[in-house]
Design a protein around this motif. Structure first.
Motif, short mmCIF file in Angstrom:
data_model
loop_
_atom_site.label_atom_id
_atom_site.label_comp_id
_atom_site.label_asym_id
_atom_site.label_seq_id
_atom_site.Cartn_x
_atom_site.Cartn_y
_atom_site.Cartn_z
N PHE A 189 0.79 -1.07 -0.24
CA PHE A 189 -0.08 -0.09 0.00
C PHE A 189 0.80 1.22 0.13
O PHE A 189 0.22 2.25 -0.15
CB PHE A 189 -0.86 -0.12 1.23
N GLY A 190 2.26 1.19 0.15
CA GLY A 190 2.98 2.31 0.09
C GLY A 190 3.08 3.27 1.32
O GLY A 190 3.34 4.33 1.34
N LEU A 191 2.38 2.48 2.26
CA LEU A 191 2.47 3.19 3.87
C LEU A 191 3.82 3.31 4.05
O LEU A 191 4.41 2.28 4.49
CB LEU A 191 1.54 2.72 4.84
N PRO A 192 4.61 4.31 4.20
CA PRO A 192 6.13 4.64 4.82
C PRO A 192 6.41 3.89 6.00
O PRO A 192 5.63 4.18 7.05
CB PRO A 192 6.30 6.00 4.53
N GLY A 193 7.11 2.82 5.97
CA GLY A 193 7.47 2.28 7.30
C GLY A 193 6.14 1.68 7.67
O GLY A 193 6.41 0.84 8.88
N GLY A 194 5.18 1.14 6.93
CA GLY A 194 3.80 0.54 7.35
C GLY A 194 3.01 1.52 8.16
O GLY A 194 2.01 1.19 8.60
N ASN A 195 3.37 2.88 8.22
CA ASN A 195 2.70 3.97 9.04
C ASN A 195 1.34 4.34 8.46
O ASN A 195 1.31 5.00 7.36
CB ASN A 195 3.52 5.05 9.19
N ILE A 196 0.49 4.11 9.17
CA ILE A 196 -1.26 4.25 8.45
C ILE A 196 -1.26 5.71 8.32
O ILE A 196 -2.46 6.13 7.60
CB ILE A 196 -2.26 3.73 9.24
N PHE A 197 -0.75 6.68 8.94
CA PHE A 197 -0.67 8.03 8.85
C PHE A 197 0.21 8.81 8.10
O PHE A 197 0.43 9.94 7.91
CB PHE A 197 -0.63 8.74 10.44
N HIS A 198 1.18 8.00 7.49
CA HIS A 198 2.20 8.73 6.54
C HIS A 198 3.43 9.21 7.30
O HIS A 198 4.31 10.01 6.84
CB HIS A 198 1.88 9.69 5.51
N GLY A 199 3.48 9.09 8.68
CA GLY A 199 4.15 9.56 9.60
C GLY A 199 3.38 9.75 10.91
O GLY A 199 2.29 10.00 11.16
N ALA A 200 4.16 9.70 12.05
CA ALA A 200 3.87 9.64 13.28
C ALA A 200 2.88 10.85 13.76
O ALA A 200 3.13 12.15 13.09
CB ALA A 200 4.71 9.70 14.37
N MET A 201 1.81 10.75 14.45
CA MET A 201 1.03 12.05 14.60
C MET A 201 1.55 12.50 16.08
O MET A 201 0.55 13.01 16.93
CB MET A 201 -0.58 11.60 14.65
N SER A 202 2.79 12.72 15.99
CA SER A 202 3.25 13.34 17.63
C SER A 202 3.18 14.76 17.18
O SER A 202 3.39 15.53 16.09
CB SER A 202 4.59 12.73 17.75
N LEU A 203 3.31 15.51 18.27
CA LEU A 203 3.20 17.10 18.24
C LEU A 203 4.08 17.61 17.41
O LEU A 203 4.20 18.83 16.72
CB LEU A 203 3.14 17.71 19.71
N ASP A 204 5.50 16.90 17.25
CA ASP A 204 6.48 17.49 16.47
C ASP A 204 6.26 17.44 15.10
O ASP A 204 7.05 18.05 14.28
CB ASP A 204 7.83 17.08 17.03
N GLN A 205 5.18 16.56 14.75
CA GLN A 205 4.86 16.59 13.28
C GLN A 205 3.55 16.69 12.94
O GLN A 205 2.93 16.06 11.97
CB GLN A 205 5.25 14.85 13.01
N LEU A 206 2.84 17.65 13.53
CA LEU A 206 1.61 18.27 13.33
C LEU A 206 1.48 19.68 12.84
O LEU A 206 2.55 20.38 13.13
CB LEU A 206 0.78 17.93 14.53
#
Length: 585
Positions: free
Chosen positions: A517-534
């Protein structure tokens, strides 16, 4: 995929689905091949990305831009697909529930008219316990407030009284943040520098942020704590019973390589209660026909407006003009499709590190994209069974008909938050959790056409599994099966007979989710939903407003604000930004 022993060994090989949203399609638009030129090209779902590239295509086409969507896989929909993995059983193979899709998209694209039907769930959460009592206790949560209070009161009268206040408190935070979802983030840098136009855009983008601040009012300090603290700390302030806290904490860590004790995990919980179904805040439901039916409804809406949607058209690179502006894309077969703008629904990593010429990007921007945290703990297991699971805490009736709890998200290994933390700690050391957090869903309870009569499809969303095993070992077939067997052993403890009911299974570890499915690293959000990435920083500071360093190239998938979860907001927001820029071309 691995098949279970016994009956599964006698099944024929899996075949392509006979359903329209799972069958092999050369295209889903009026042209057999892409034209040489369009106003807009969308790099679509299966290039490696989120599930809704046709959302922005529908909006662009409606505004008069001739638009094409190019997808890599033969099955349209990215991660929102229905596939017949085991003959006769139709699975929502990756995404499996719907709630976060923005209500404006339902209405503006007339998705109901294009065939979308959502099946709400009530009750919606079931947590059976492993304990010595006969029968063991369980916690059932639903929209009947009185019944939910009685369920919680089994464990704590205090918690039963506090729960309505907790829901109102969280609902207030969701309402306050809601305006931020439907607008580009503020470009803070442009407020103090940049052209007059950039400053005006930044000032305009401040309005939703100001509305959010005003809506929070005097609750701002408490809401700030929810967004920044570990969810375990937040829940400890509200409740004392472990089964309730663990059940609620699952929404704070689902899809995230994080523990309930991880600071900022409260935002992930908030992200999962932001949605609504039929006007009911926080409700989740199954899509009739599987998640692929949602993708088909959006594709139908886009095609009805004149957009061209193509399957099996993998993009190899973004084409740039002499002035460095995006001018279209090149396909892997060498075909060039020219356009005035390019929107990438692919991940930031694929878009900027593989498809875009590196010399056209600022070095600090490339470095930030390389450092985006995409670590995923998720292994999705799709299971075909010949009967409903029979839980010790809520035994089946003699006729085997579904009971209310069978339609729920069923939480296993959630007796307490310590279990969730221990599962995370094991994966952090490179070992799959010995007692993984399991969310078990049975969509065929409400949508019986997904499986043969008397049989069911079971979705197991499990964590924590490290992307790479300890010692650098790969996720080979033996490792996949060993983990799936451990998951099935856990389910067997709660529902004896489950393993004997299994006809076939499809195991998707983090590397599988990335490969398919092309999810980077298998991440369902395309990247962590951490405060430093929002917000300001998604995917990188100064580039959170969907525009990229390359003029005419836009990011519009889950790696852009406000993130993933079959939401559609990034696509809708990006389309509006593109239309604003297009008028000036």
């Amino acid at each position: 995929m691995a098949m279970a022993a016994g009956r599964a060994a006698r099944l024929p090989a899996a075949r392509a689905s006979r359903w329209p949203w799972g069958r092999r399609l050369a295209h889903a638009g009026p042209a057999a091949r892409p034209r040489r030129e369009y106003d807009a090209v969308v790099i679509g779902a299966a290039q490696r990305d989120a599930p809704l590239p046709r959302t922005q295509a529908a909006y662009l086409q409606q505004a008069g831009l001739q638009t094409a969507v190019l997808e890599r896989r033969r099955v349209l929909g990215g991660a929102a697909v229905t596939e017949e993995i085991v003959p006769g059983f139709k699975f929502s193979r990756a995404s499996y529930l719907l709630s976060l899709l923005r209500p404006q998209i339902y209405a503006e694209l007339e998705l109901q008219r294009h065939g979308l039907r959502v099946l709400p769930r009530d009750p919606y959460s079931f947590t059976p316990l492993l304990e010595d009592g006969s029968p063991p206790r369980s916690l059932l949560l639903g929209h009947d407030a009185a019944q939910t209070r009685r369920q919680i009161a089994q464990f704590s009268q205090k918690d039963a009284q506090a729960y309505p206040e907790y829901e109102a408190f969280m609902g207030g935070l969701v309402s306050a943040i809601d305006p931020l979802l439907d607008a580009p983030p503020v470009d803070a840098g442009a407020l103090g520098r940049g052209t007059l136009l950039q400053r005006l855009r930044a000032l305009r983008a401040l309005r939703p942020l100001l509305r959010t601040g005003l809506a929070m009012g005097r609750q701002l300090p408490r809401y700030y704590e929810v967004l920044t603290a570990p969810i375990s700390k937040v829940l400890d302030q509200w409740f004392e019973s472990e089964p309730l806290k663990a059940t609620l904490a699952t929404d704070a860590v689902i899809g995230a390589m994080a523990s309930p004790r991880t600071p900022g995990s409260g935002y992930v919980l908030l992200h999962h209660v932001m949605g609504a179904l039929e006007g009911r805040r926080g409700a989740w439901g199954y899509v009739a026909g599987g998640m692929g039916a949602l993708s088909q409804a959006i594709a139908s809406a886009a095609a009805a407006r004149g957009a061209h949607v193509f399957a099996e058209k993998p993009v190899s690179r973004v084409l740039l003009g002499p002035d460095g502006r995006a001018q279209g894309v090149a396909l892997q077969d060498g075909t060039e499709v020219r356009s005035k703008v390019v929107l990438s629904n692919a991940s930031p990593q694929l878009t900027f590190l593989e498809l875009t010429p590196q010399e056209q990007l600022p070095k600090d921007f490339v470095q930030r994209i390389r450092l985006v945290d995409t670590c995923s703990p998720v292994t999705k297991i799709n299971v075909a069974v010949d009967r409903l699971p029979n839980f010790l805490a809520a035994p089946n009736t003699r006729d085997g008909r579904p009971l209310p709890h069978h339609q729920c998200s069923i939480h296993l290994n959630c007796e307490n938050t310590q279990l969730l933390h221990q599962a995370f700690a094991e994966a952090s050391d490179g070992h799959p959790s010995s007692r993984p957090m399991i969310e078990l869903c049975i969509p065929s309870v409400l949508d019986p056409g997904l499986a043969p009569r008397g049989c069911h499809v079971v979705s197991l969303f499990t964590q924590y599994t490290p992307p790479v095993l300890a010692g650098g070992r790969p996720w080979d077939e033996a490792a996949r099966n060993a983990y799936a067997d451990a998951v099935f052993d856990c389910i067997e403890a709660y529902a004896p007979g489950f393993k004997a009911s299994v006809i076939g299974r499809d195991i998707l570890t983090p590397p599988d989710l990335e490969r398919i499915f092309g999810l980077p690293g298998g991440n369902i959000f395309h990247g962590a939903m951490s405060l430093d990435q929002l917000y300001f920083a998604r995917p990188a500071p100064s580039y959170s407003g969907y525009r990229s360093p390359v003029p005419g190239l836009y990011l519009c998938g889950s790696g852009a604000h406000p993130g993933g979860g079959v939401m559609g907001a990034a696509g809708r927001n990006a389309a509006r930004v593109v239309l604003e820029d297009f008028r000036r071309l």
